[in-house]
Design an enzyme around this catalytic site. Structure first.
Site, PDB file in Angstrom:
ATOM      1  N   LYS A 143     -25.107  35.212  28.969  1.00 12.50           N
ATOM      2  CA  LYS A 143     -23.933  35.641  29.701  1.00 12.50           C
ATOM      3  C   LYS A 143     -23.475  34.520  30.647  1.00 12.50           C
ATOM      4  O   LYS A 143     -24.303  33.679  30.985  1.00 12.50           O
ATOM      5  CB  LYS A 143     -24.237  36.915  30.482  1.00 12.50           C
ATOM      6  N   HIS A 173     -30.334  40.035  31.033  1.00  9.30           N
ATOM      7  CA  HIS A 173     -31.768  40.105  31.339  1.00  9.30           C
ATOM      8  C   HIS A 173     -32.127  41.374  32.117  1.00  9.30           C
ATOM      9  O   HIS A 173     -33.280  41.764  32.151  1.00  9.30           O
ATOM     10  CB  HIS A 173     -32.269  38.831  32.011  1.00  9.30           C
ATOM     11  N   HIS A 235     -24.621  43.116  34.381  1.00  9.97           N
ATOM     12  CA  HIS A 235     -25.818  43.791  34.893  1.00  9.97           C
ATOM     13  C   HIS A 235     -25.507  45.174  35.477  1.00  9.97           C
ATOM     14  O   HIS A 235     -26.164  46.162  35.138  1.00  9.97           O
ATOM     15  CB  HIS A 235     -26.502  42.960  35.984  1.00  9.97           C
TER      16      HIS A 235
END
Ligand code: BG6
Length: 485
Positions: A143, A173, A235
Site C-alpha cells: 500500500k 499489514h 488500515h
C-alpha cells in the site's frame, strides 16, 4: 513441482525492507516458515554486490529483530539465502540480468513490490517482457495502491493483464496483526456477542490508531500522501470492515472478502456538507512527546514549509444497513499524538430502565480490543461497590491473552509473508474491496482540494485538534481515552 521458491523483493534497500520485510523473513526462516529450497533476491538501484548488500544494508535490519531471537549462526544461514541484484525498474536489460538470478520453470517466483505504486505497472510489464512470469508466479503489492480511485483502478487493470486475481496479494499489514485476526474469532467463534452486535444494542464504535512518531525520514512519501490515504483508506477501513461484517459462510478468501466488500459498499457516501461537518483534518505543530520537545510537521526535514498535508484525521461514518442503522463509527488516526495506542472500542447502549434510585452511570458497558501497545481484550461491566448501599462502579473483565497463551506471536509481516508463500489469500484485499474503499474516501479528498481548506493545528503530544472532540461531544459521545487511563 517442488516447493522451491524465489522470493524477489523490489525495493530491497528501502525502509520497509530493512525495518519489516527482512526481519520478518529472518523470523520465518528461524521458525520454519520458509520452504527448505528458498532464495531471496533483493533488488535495488544501488550498484552493490551481494556481500556488500548483506553487510551494509541487511546489517541494519538486525536492529529490528528482537535481541532474544537474534542468533549469529542463524543469521549467517539466513543471509546465505540472499542475492542482491542491482536493477533500474525502467531498464529492460536489467530484467534479463534478473532472469539469470531466478530459477524460472524450476521454482515458484513471488515478486514483492515494496516500491512506490507508480512503478507497479512498469515492473509487471518488464517481468512479462523478460518472460519471468508464469501461472505459478505471485505478486505482492504494498500500500498505498494508487492515490485515488482512478489510479487504483488503473493499477488493478494493468496488473490484471499479467496476473489473475488469485495470484495477487494486496497487503494491508493490519490484517496480519494477531488481535485483528483474534477479533474474527471473538465475533464468530463465540455465540455470546452476536445477538448484541448490532443496533440498537451498540451505541457507537470507535477505532483509533494513534502514533507518537512523526513523519521521520518518510517526508518525501508522506507529504503528498497524508493520513487519509496512508492510514484511513486501508488500515482503519479494514478494521471497520471486520467489526461490521456479517458472518462469512467460511474462511474461504472470497467468502470473507465478499462480506467486507458489502460493508464498504454500505458506507454512507459523504456530501461536501458531510465532509465539513463530520471529518476533521489536523496537522501537528511543535510540542512535546514523553517530555521531549519535538518539531512541528512543517519543520520536519523534507516537508514543504507551507504544506497542508494532514497528519491527523477523525471522522464519523455510518454503515447503512440493517445491522448498523444509525450507529456512528468514529475513526481517528494521527502522528505525534499523546500515546501510541490502537484500539477498537464498542460502546453498548445503557439499560432501558433503571431500578436504582440514584442516577445510572452512563456508558456502563463497553468492549475494548486493544491492538497496540499491548494486546488486550477488556469488557467493562457495572458491579456493586462493596458496602451497604447499591452504589455501582465499572469494573473490567480482562482477557489477558499473554497469560493465556505462551506461544510465540509472529509479527504481522511474518504471518502475511508466510500466507503469501502458502497461497492463502484470506487476509489480503481483493481488487473490488480496494476500489470500494477509494470510492468512499474520494469525496473527502475532493472536498479538501476544492475548498482550499487547511488542516487544524494541534500540538504534538496531544490527542489532536479540538474539533476532534467536538465531533463526538456534539452527539453526547466522547473519545474513550479518559476512561481508559
Ligand atoms: C503504515 C503507514 O502502513 O503503518 C505508517 O504507512 C504507519 O505511516 C504504520 O506508521 C503504522 O503501523 P503499525 O503497525 O506500527 O501500527
Amino acid at each position: 513441482m517442488t516447493d522451491a521458491l524465489d522470493l524477489v523483493i523490489f525495493g530491497g534497500t528501502g525502509d520497509l525492507s530493512i525495518r519489516k520485510l527482512q526481519p520478518a523473513l529472518y523470523m520465518a526462516f528461524v521458525h520454519g516458515g520458509l520452504p527448505a529450497d528458498v532464495r531471496i533476491i533483493a533488488i535495488g538501484r544501488r550498484p552493490l554486490d551481494t556481500a556488500t548488500y548483506v553487510d551494509q544494508v541487511l546489517g541494519q535490519a538486525r536492529a529490528f529483530i528482537s535481541p532474544a531471537s537474534l542468533d549469529d549462526a542463524a543469521w549467517q544461514r539466513f543471509t546465505a539465502l540472499i542475492d542482491y541484484v542491482p536493477l533500474d525498474a525502467g531498464q529492460t536489460a536489467d530484467y534479463l540480468r534478473l532472469g539469470h538470478a531466478l530459477r524460472t520453470g524450476r521454482a515458484r517466483q513471488v515478486y514483492y513490490l515494496a516500491t512506490a505504486p507508480d512503478l507497479f505497472v512498469g515492473i509487471c510489464e518488464q517481468l512479462a517482457h523478460a518472460r519471468l512470469l508464469d501461472a505459478r508466479s505471485r505478486i505482492v503489492l504494498e500500500k498505498p495502491l494508487g492515490h485515488d480511485l482512478a489510479s487504483a483502478r488503473e493499477i488493478n487493470r494493468q496488473v490484471g493483464r499479467y496476473f489473475n486475481e488469485s495470484q495477487i496479494f494486496r497487503i494491508d499489514h493490519y490484517l496480519g496483526k494477531e488481535t485483528v485476526q483474534n477479533l474474527m474469532v471473538l465475533r464468530f467463534g463465540n455465540a455470546l456477542f452476536e445477538p448484541l452486535w448490532r443496533a440498537p444494542h451498540i451505541r457507537s464504535v470507535q477505532i483509533t490508531v494513534a502514533e507518537t512518531v512523526g513523519v521521520g525520514s518518510r517526508a518525501g512519501f508522506y507529504d503528498h500522501t497524508g493520513a487519509l490515504r496512508d492510514m484511513v483508506q486501508n488500515h482503519l477501513l479494514q478494521l471497520l470492515c471486520i467489526v461490521a461484517m456479517e458472518p462469512p459462510v467460511s474462511l474461504d478468501p472470497d467468502a470473507v472478502r465478499d462480506e467486507k466488500l458489502k460493508v464498504l459498499k454500505s458506507l454512507r457516501p459523504m456530501t461536501p456538507a458531510d465532509v465539513r461537518r463530520d471529518v476533521v483534518r489536523g496537522q501537528y505543530i511543535d510540542g512535546a512527546i514523553d517530555g521531549q520537545a519535538v518539531a512541528g510537521y512543517r519543520q520536519e526535514p523534507g516537508v514543504d514549509p507551507a504544506s497542508t498535508t494532514e497528519t491527523f484525521v477523525a471522522l464519523r461514518a455510518y454503515v447503512d444497513n440493517w445491522r448498523w442503522a444509525n450507529v456512528p463509527f468514529f475513526l481517528r488516526t494521527g502522528k505525534r499524538l499523546n500515546k501510541r495506542r490502537s484500539e477498537i472500542v464498542i460502546h453498548f447502549t445503557d439499560p432501558p430502565f433503571s431500578i436504582f434510585p440514584d442516577e445510572q452511570p452512563r456508558g456502563a458497558n463497553r468492549l475494548m480490543i486493544q491492538l497496540q501497545p499491548e494486546e488486550l481484550v477488556q469488557l467493562q461491566i457495572l458491579a456493586k461497590e462493596p458496602g451497604s448501599g447499591m452504589e455501582r462502579r465499572p469494573v473490567s473483565l480482562d482477557l489477558d491473552l499473554h497469560a493465556a497463551f505462551t506461544e510465540r506471536r509472529a509479527e504481522a509481516y511474518e504471518r502475511l509473508l508466510v500466507d503469501v508463500i502458502k497461497g492463502r489469500l484470506t487476509h489480503f484485499m481483493r481488487n473490488d474491496e480496494l476500489e470500494a474503499a477509494w470510492a468512499w474516501i474520494e469525496p473527502i479528498l475532493h472536498c479538501w482540494n476544492g475548498h482550499g481548506s487547511r488542516p487544524a493545528p494541534y500540538f504534538a503530544g496531544t490527542w489532536g485538534p479540538n474539533p476532534s472532540s467536538t465531533l463526538l461531544t456534539r452527539d453526547d459521545h466522547a473519545w474513550s481515552e479518559d476512561q481508559i487511563d
